[in-house]
Design a protein around this motif. Structure first.
Motif, PDB file in Angstrom:
ATOM      1  N   MET A 110       0.823  -1.465  -0.244  1.00  0.00           N
ATOM      2  CA  MET A 110       0.427  -0.112  -0.068  1.00  0.00           C
ATOM      3  C   MET A 110       0.344   0.882  -0.303  1.00  0.00           C
ATOM      4  SD  MET A 110      -3.428   1.217   0.127  1.00  0.00           S
ATOM      5  CE  MET A 110      -4.248  -0.555   0.686  1.00  0.00           C
ATOM      6  N   THR A 111       1.746   1.280   1.277  1.00  0.00           N
ATOM      7  CA  THR A 111       2.714   2.572   0.904  1.00  0.00           C
ATOM      8  C   THR A 111       3.576   3.480  -1.004  1.00  0.00           C
ATOM      9  OG1 THR A 111       3.538   1.765   3.155  1.00  0.00           O
ATOM     10  CG2 THR A 111       4.536   3.543   2.128  1.00  0.00           C
ATOM     11  N   THR A 112       4.203   1.347  -1.106  1.00  0.00           N
ATOM     12  CA  THR A 112       4.311   1.103  -2.610  1.00  0.00           C
ATOM     13  C   THR A 112       3.588   2.174  -3.668  1.00  0.00           C
ATOM     14  OG1 THR A 112       5.868  -0.473  -1.636  1.00  0.00           O
ATOM     15  CG2 THR A 112       5.858   0.394  -3.949  1.00  0.00           C
ATOM     16  N   TYR A 113       2.327   1.411  -3.636  1.00  0.00           N
ATOM     17  CA  TYR A 113       1.568   2.267  -3.950  1.00  0.00           C
ATOM     18  C   TYR A 113       1.353   3.673  -4.378  1.00  0.00           C
ATOM     19  CZ  TYR A 113      -3.068   2.786  -6.478  1.00  0.00           C
ATOM     20  OH  TYR A 113      -4.786   3.214  -6.903  1.00  0.00           O
ATOM     21  N   TYR A 114       1.051   4.393  -3.145  1.00  0.00           N
ATOM     22  CA  TYR A 114       1.639   5.790  -3.263  1.00  0.00           C
ATOM     23  C   TYR A 114       2.686   5.936  -3.565  1.00  0.00           C
ATOM     24  CZ  TYR A 114      -2.939   5.967  -0.967  1.00  0.00           C
ATOM     25  OH  TYR A 114      -4.299   5.841  -0.693  1.00  0.00           O
ATOM     26  N   LEU A 115       4.148   5.482  -3.447  1.00  0.00           N
ATOM     27  CA  LEU A 115       5.053   5.680  -4.043  1.00  0.00           C
ATOM     28  C   LEU A 115       5.406   6.105  -5.492  1.00  0.00           C
ATOM     29  CD1 LEU A 115       8.474   6.014  -2.913  1.00  0.00           C
ATOM     30  CD2 LEU A 115       8.064   4.225  -4.358  1.00  0.00           C
ATOM     31  N   LEU A 116       4.355   5.065  -6.053  1.00  0.00           N
ATOM     32  CA  LEU A 116       4.815   5.425  -7.183  1.00  0.00           C
ATOM     33  C   LEU A 116       3.843   5.621  -8.325  1.00  0.00           C
ATOM     34  CD1 LEU A 116       5.096   0.913  -7.634  1.00  0.00           C
ATOM     35  CD2 LEU A 116       6.874   1.986  -8.208  1.00  0.00           C
ATOM     36  N   ALA A 117       2.456   6.081  -7.349  1.00  0.00           N
ATOM     37  CA  ALA A 117       1.891   7.251  -8.224  1.00  0.00           C
ATOM     38  C   ALA A 117       1.609   8.999  -7.811  1.00  0.00           C
ATOM     39  CB  ALA A 117      -0.123   8.085  -6.784  1.00  0.00           C
ATOM     40  N   MET A 148       5.282   9.026  -8.754  1.00  0.00           N
ATOM     41  CA  MET A 148       6.079   9.528  -9.519  1.00  0.00           C
ATOM     42  C   MET A 148       5.209   9.186 -11.142  1.00  0.00           C
ATOM     43  SD  MET A 148       8.733   6.235  -8.805  1.00  0.00           S
ATOM     44  CE  MET A 148       9.506   5.797  -6.904  1.00  0.00           C
ATOM     45  N   LEU A 149       4.039   8.680 -10.844  1.00  0.00           N
ATOM     46  CA  LEU A 149       3.346   8.875 -12.228  1.00  0.00           C
ATOM     47  C   LEU A 149       2.552  10.563 -12.292  1.00  0.00           C
ATOM     48  CD1 LEU A 149       2.470   5.673 -12.180  1.00  0.00           C
ATOM     49  CD2 LEU A 149       3.483   6.577 -13.872  1.00  0.00           C
ATOM     50  N   ALA A 150       2.572  11.137 -11.477  1.00  0.00           N
ATOM     51  CA  ALA A 150       1.184  12.416 -10.721  1.00  0.00           C
ATOM     52  C   ALA A 150       1.767  13.182 -12.151  1.00  0.00           C
ATOM     53  CB  ALA A 150       1.179  12.463  -9.835  1.00  0.00           C
ATOM     54  N   PRO A 151       3.341  13.353 -12.914  1.00  0.00           N
ATOM     55  CA  PRO A 151       3.766  14.611 -13.659  1.00  0.00           C
ATOM     56  C   PRO A 151       2.714  14.689 -14.942  1.00  0.00           C
ATOM     57  CG  PRO A 151       5.441  14.241 -12.342  1.00  0.00           C
ATOM     58  CD  PRO A 151       4.248  12.929 -11.680  1.00  0.00           C
ATOM     59  N   LEU A 152       2.828  12.983 -15.092  1.00  0.00           N
ATOM     60  CA  LEU A 152       2.596  12.932 -16.080  1.00  0.00           C
ATOM     61  C   LEU A 152       0.750  12.709 -16.894  1.00  0.00           C
ATOM     62  CD1 LEU A 152       4.245   9.580 -16.390  1.00  0.00           C
ATOM     63  CD2 LEU A 152       4.801  12.185 -17.857  1.00  0.00           C
ATOM     64  N   LEU A 185      10.775  16.861 -16.566  1.00  0.00           N
ATOM     65  CA  LEU A 185      11.401  17.292 -15.508  1.00  0.00           C
ATOM     66  C   LEU A 185      10.724  17.398 -14.209  1.00  0.00           C
ATOM     67  CD1 LEU A 185      14.466  18.650 -14.521  1.00  0.00           C
ATOM     68  CD2 LEU A 185      12.987  21.327 -14.198  1.00  0.00           C
ATOM     69  N   PRO A 186       9.331  17.489 -13.557  1.00  0.00           N
ATOM     70  CA  PRO A 186       9.162  16.991 -12.715  1.00  0.00           C
ATOM     71  C   PRO A 186       8.837  15.609 -12.250  1.00  0.00           C
ATOM     72  CG  PRO A 186       7.590  18.844 -13.657  1.00  0.00           C
ATOM     73  CD  PRO A 186       8.615  18.564 -14.268  1.00  0.00           C
ATOM     74  N   LEU A 187       8.410  14.965 -13.835  1.00  0.00           N
ATOM     75  CA  LEU A 187       8.412  13.247 -13.911  1.00  0.00           C
ATOM     76  C   LEU A 187       9.854  12.809 -13.157  1.00  0.00           C
ATOM     77  CD1 LEU A 187       8.184  10.532 -14.064  1.00  0.00           C
ATOM     78  CD2 LEU A 187       8.632  11.187 -16.748  1.00  0.00           C
ATOM     79  N   LEU A 188      11.827  13.147 -13.686  1.00  0.00           N
ATOM     80  CA  LEU A 188      12.813  12.977 -13.063  1.00  0.00           C
ATOM     81  C   LEU A 188      12.781  13.186 -11.696  1.00  0.00           C
ATOM     82  CD1 LEU A 188      15.188  14.187 -16.132  1.00  0.00           C
ATOM     83  CD2 LEU A 188      14.790  11.868 -15.423  1.00  0.00           C
ATOM     84  N   ALA A 189      12.681  14.940 -11.191  1.00  0.00           N
ATOM     85  CA  ALA A 189      12.479  15.273  -9.792  1.00  0.00           C
ATOM     86  C   ALA A 189      11.720  13.800  -9.301  1.00  0.00           C
ATOM     87  CB  ALA A 189      11.832  16.469  -9.371  1.00  0.00           C
ATOM     88  N   SER A 190      10.674  14.063  -9.447  1.00  0.00           N
ATOM     89  CA  SER A 190       9.440  13.157  -8.597  1.00  0.00           C
ATOM     90  C   SER A 190      10.386  11.513  -8.462  1.00  0.00           C
ATOM     91  CB  SER A 190       8.588  12.859  -8.920  1.00  0.00           C
ATOM     92  OG  SER A 190       7.639  13.902  -8.865  1.00  0.00           O
ATOM     93  N   ILE A 191      10.650  11.373  -9.465  1.00  0.00           N
ATOM     94  CA  ILE A 191      11.362   9.627  -9.134  1.00  0.00           C
ATOM     95  C   ILE A 191      12.709   9.683  -8.579  1.00  0.00           C
ATOM     96  CG2 ILE A 191      12.929   8.086 -10.827  1.00  0.00           C
ATOM     97  CD1 ILE A 191      10.618   8.457 -13.040  1.00  0.00           C
ATOM     98  N   ALA A 192      13.193  10.767  -8.546  1.00  0.00           N
ATOM     99  CA  ALA A 192      15.191  11.275  -7.691  1.00  0.00           C
ATOM    100  C   ALA A 192      14.078  11.202  -6.334  1.00  0.00           C
ATOM    101  CB  ALA A 192      15.330  12.338  -8.610  1.00  0.00           C
ATOM    102  N   VAL A 193      13.659  12.213  -6.233  1.00  0.00           N
ATOM    103  CA  VAL A 193      13.842  12.710  -4.547  1.00  0.00           C
ATOM    104  C   VAL A 193      12.687  11.244  -3.794  1.00  0.00           C
ATOM    105  CG1 VAL A 193      12.373  13.790  -3.471  1.00  0.00           C
ATOM    106  CG2 VAL A 193      13.253  14.915  -4.530  1.00  0.00           C
ATOM    107  N   LEU A 194      11.775  10.484  -4.835  1.00  0.00           N
ATOM    108  CA  LEU A 194      10.909   9.753  -4.135  1.00  0.00           C
ATOM    109  C   LEU A 194      11.883   7.561  -4.177  1.00  0.00           C
ATOM    110  CD1 LEU A 194       7.219  10.216  -5.427  1.00  0.00           C
ATOM    111  CD2 LEU A 194       7.840  10.324  -3.166  1.00  0.00           C
ATOM    112  N   SER A 195      12.851   8.345  -5.172  1.00  0.00           N
ATOM    113  CA  SER A 195      13.774   6.796  -5.048  1.00  0.00           C
ATOM    114  C   SER A 195      14.474   6.966  -3.721  1.00  0.00           C
ATOM    115  CB  SER A 195      14.311   6.849  -6.200  1.00  0.00           C
ATOM    116  OG  SER A 195      13.348   6.097  -7.677  1.00  0.00           O
ATOM    117  N   VAL A 196      14.760   7.976  -3.112  1.00  0.00           N
ATOM    118  CA  VAL A 196      15.637   8.502  -2.390  1.00  0.00           C
ATOM    119  C   VAL A 196      15.401   7.858  -1.322  1.00  0.00           C
ATOM    120  CG1 VAL A 196      17.225   9.716  -1.369  1.00  0.00           C
ATOM    121  CG2 VAL A 196      17.098  10.064  -3.417  1.00  0.00           C
TER     122      VAL A 196
END
Length: 261
Positions: free
Chosen positions: A58-65, A67-71, A114-125
């Protein structure tokens, strides 16, 4: 294609000029994941699973969501395009060999990158820092989800263009922008997993569930629908939305009043 490449380059440079806002938005998205973890920890109440999800899933669900938000979000672009129609800026599409829809899609792609890259980078960390709170994601599942994600992003931009075109008819369209954000976020599963709302009655033909809910389930290895089926459904909706956009674009010159020229 050269002119659209120039649009992408210009929008990309503009995004880099204001990259602070982008990174702050991405950083604040971490708090959404933290709040989701705290909320669902209380909901689970020590249970192993809930509606087929573990707490880590469930936590991963919101993490991935996140990341996809900018798209799937293009609020700024919608408002800019609507302002051009109201203020007379739409005239540039009538005197230049530039498709309004082509511009909208190219600009939307550039603004999301750019928001997609930023979201992926920050949430991956964030995921690496709190690995125990998240489920393991298999790279093969991510690769399977990519075509669906790209088609979903294209469908989202096309529907956004259709909404912006209502400016030709309505004076104030801000409420439509707000309403479509709320409805899209809910139907896409960005607010809550759709199986917890619709259960097994979730319609397979609905395009919105493939924007967030399905790609996230696919990344988690929990999708019941084959990726090719999902891509086929979305491709059909993309073609329908594209045809409607082109039809409205053809009628636009007759409805444009040139206010502000």
């Amino acid at each position: 294609m050269k002119k659209y490449s120039f649009i992408i380059s210009s929008e990309w440079k503009n995004s880099l000029a204001y990259r602070g806002d982008t990174w702050l938005t991405a950083i604040f998205s971490v708090f959404t994941v933290v709040l989701a973890y705290l909320l669902w920890s209380a909901v689970f109440g020590g249970a192993d699973t809930l509606n087929g999800f573990t707490l880590q899933q469930m936590t991963t669900y919101y993490l991935l969501a996140g990341m996809l938000a900018p798209l799937t979000q293009s609020d700024g672009l919608l408002q800019d395009f609507a302002a051009e129609i109201r203020g007379g800026g739409y005239a540039k599409y009538l005197v230049k060999p530039l498709s309004p829809l082509g511009y909208f899609l190219a600009a939307g792609l550039a603004r999301a990158f750019l928001p997609l890259l930023a979201s992926i980078a920050v949430l991956s960390v964030a995921r690496l820092g709190f690995a125990d709170a998240f489920a393991v994601i298999q790279p093969v599942h991510v690769l399977q989800a990519l075509p669906v994600i790209l088609l979903g992003s294209l469908f989202s931009m096309l529907t956004g263009h259709l909404i912006a075109m209502t400016t030709f008819t309505l004076t104030d369209v801000e409420f439509i922008f707000v309403l479509q954000n709320v409805i899209k976020a809910f139907l896409a599963g960005a607010v809550i997993p759709l199986n917890m709302v619709f259960g097994d009655s979730l319609p397979l033909w609905s395009p919105f569930s493939y924007l967030t809910y399905y790609p996230v389930l696919l990344c988690l290895g929990k999708a019941a629908i084959p990726p090719l089926t999902a891509a086929g459904v979305l491709a059909g909706w993309v073609l329908a939305a594209l045809a409607l956009c082109l039809a409205l674009q053809k009628r636009a010159p007759r409805r444009f009043e040139g206010v502000g020229l």
